[in-house]
Design an enzyme around this catalytic site. Structure first.
Site, short mmCIF file in Angstrom:
data_model
loop_
_atom_site.label_atom_id
_atom_site.label_comp_id
_atom_site.label_asym_id
_atom_site.label_seq_id
_atom_site.Cartn_x
_atom_site.Cartn_y
_atom_site.Cartn_z
N GLU A 91 0.82 -1.21 0.00
CA GLU A 91 0.00 0.00 0.00
C GLU A 91 0.86 1.26 0.00
OE1 GLU A 91 -3.73 0.27 2.03
OE2 GLU A 91 -3.50 -1.75 2.81
N CYS A 115 -0.48 -1.75 15.57
CA CYS A 115 -0.38 -1.59 14.11
C CYS A 115 -0.93 -2.80 13.37
CB CYS A 115 1.09 -1.37 13.74
SG CYS A 115 1.39 -1.37 11.97
N GLY A 154 6.21 -1.72 6.64
CA GLY A 154 7.61 -2.14 6.73
C GLY A 154 8.44 -1.32 7.68
N SER A 184 11.11 6.76 8.17
CA SER A 184 10.47 6.44 9.44
C SER A 184 11.03 5.12 9.96
CB SER A 184 8.97 6.31 9.20
OG SER A 184 8.35 5.80 10.35
N HIS A 209 7.24 6.01 21.23
CA HIS A 209 6.04 5.42 21.84
C HIS A 209 6.13 5.17 23.34
CE1 HIS A 209 4.83 5.20 17.73
NE2 HIS A 209 5.71 4.26 17.44
N ASN A 283 -5.03 5.14 15.89
CA ASN A 283 -6.12 4.87 14.96
C ASN A 283 -6.68 3.47 15.25
OD1 ASN A 283 -6.13 7.24 13.20
ND2 ASN A 283 -4.03 6.62 12.77
N CYS A 326 -1.89 6.01 9.69
CA CYS A 326 -0.76 5.36 10.38
C CYS A 326 -1.22 4.12 11.11
CB CYS A 326 -0.16 6.32 11.41
SG CYS A 326 0.61 7.73 10.65
#
Ligand code: SF4
Length: 336
Positions: A91, A115, A154, A184, A209, A283, A326
């Site tokens: 994606e 994630c 990834g 990132s 995080h 999210n 994200c």
């Protein structure tokens, strides 16, 4: 196709370094590969000229668009699913203000608990030309491309040679300003020394995080074990040498990393750093027990950090309504 194989193929067709440079410019710009044919000083050798239709086909076949998912959240974002030559899917997300977010792997082995991509594990690494092909397609489609973020599916550290090669292509013949290429990563101290050795030094988004080593290894199970404070030191040195501020990424998860002690640790670790802290309310991810704090709590958190001298902001991800934000990418046609 590996870049090294493409270079050999060009050399076998009689290309000199100048021809290779021009061809890669056209390739990465998404323009016809014959655009420099006929230039008096740099015309391609005959064998190369005759092979251009084959090379064009090769470039255009690296990724094939299978689905577009326009967001209706008012940000003009677009999620795109591409099929690779082996039938696997990745994606890409077109974001507002000419930003293209590309994937570097099919799936991901880090397995971050918040994630979607990490849930399916790693299928395979992308080659540098496949990473760049996502940008090339955006350019061919006329999408504004001012900035590339390697922030899709990834983890760069797990595919570093190809990721560095892609960055070198994008910042070289791809003509992106180096600051406008953002890598990132969950990071490692060694990574920052490697980046300093590169011809093209990207800006970096470092996924933190948590500053508590145990909590961080729980949230990011397969990230390197470097202590978070050592990572911040290395990142800060890189920011000062490269000139590009670090974007410290913090997915805000209710009850996990939005507590008073998290705030105090962040204030101590990040005040006076050359960087910005991006707080990203989590999210929704299928089957995850985690959720984002309420909006008011996020606002209060960032306000207190700013007062403590941490340059910070809340980042709402674009494209969450089409699961292209994200942490939501999963490289499946079925997502809607
Ligand atoms: S957040 Fe990034 S590093 Fe973590 S699992 Fe998802 S893609 Fe991999």
């Amino acid at each position: 196709m590996e870049l090294i194989a493409l270079r050999k193929c060009l050399a076998d067709l009689g290309a000199k370094p100048v021809h290779e440079r021009l061809l890669l410019r056209s390739w990465l710009g998404g323009r016809p590969l014959n655009e420099y044919v006929g230039h008096p000083k740099t015309d391609y050798p005959r064998a190369l000229r005759e092979a251009l239709p084959f090379l064009e086909k090769l470039r255009n076949g690296l990724v094939r668009l299978r689905k577009k998912r326009p967001s209706s959240d008012g940000t003009c974002s677009m999620g795109l699913v591409y099929e690779l030559q082996d039938g696997r899917m990745v994606e890409t997300v077109w974001l507002p203000r000419g930003t293209v977010c590309v994937s570097t792997q099919v799936g991901c082995a880090v397995g971050c608990l918040f994630c979607q991509t990490g849930k399916g594990g790693l299928e395979r690494n992308l080659q540098s030309l496949e990473i760049c092909a996502q940008v090339v397609d955006a350019r061919r489609e006329g999408q504004p491309c001012k900035r590339v973020v390697l922030m899709g599916m990834g983890e760069a550290l797990h595919n570093l040679p190809a990721v560095l090669e892609a960055i070198d292509l994008l910042g070289g013949p791809g003509f992106f300003p180096h600051k406008q290429i953002t890598l990132s990563t969950v990071g490692s101290v060694n990574l920052f020394s490697r980046l300093l050795e590169q011809r093209v030094r990207p800006s970096v988004a470092l996924s933190l995080h948590s500053l508590d080593p145990k909590t961080r290894s729980w949230l990011l199970p397969k990230a390197p074990e470097d202590p978070p404070l050592a990572l911040i030191e290395a990142a800060d040195d890189y920011a000062r040498s490269s000139g590009w501020p670090i974007q410290y990424q913090w997915t805000l998860i209710k009850g996990v990393n939005d507590r008073e002690e998290d705030l105090q640790h962040l204030a101590q670790a990040l005040a006076k750093r050359k960087g910005i802290l991006n707080l990203i309310p989590m999210n929704p991810v299928e089957g995850s027990p985690f959720e984002a704090p309420e909006d008011a709590a996020c606002v209060a958190f960032v306000r207190r950090l700013k007062r403590a001298g941490v340059y910070s902001s809340i980042r709402k991800s674009a494209g969450s309504d089409v699961k292209a934000a994200c942490g939501q990418l999963r490289g499946k046609l079925a997502t809607s």
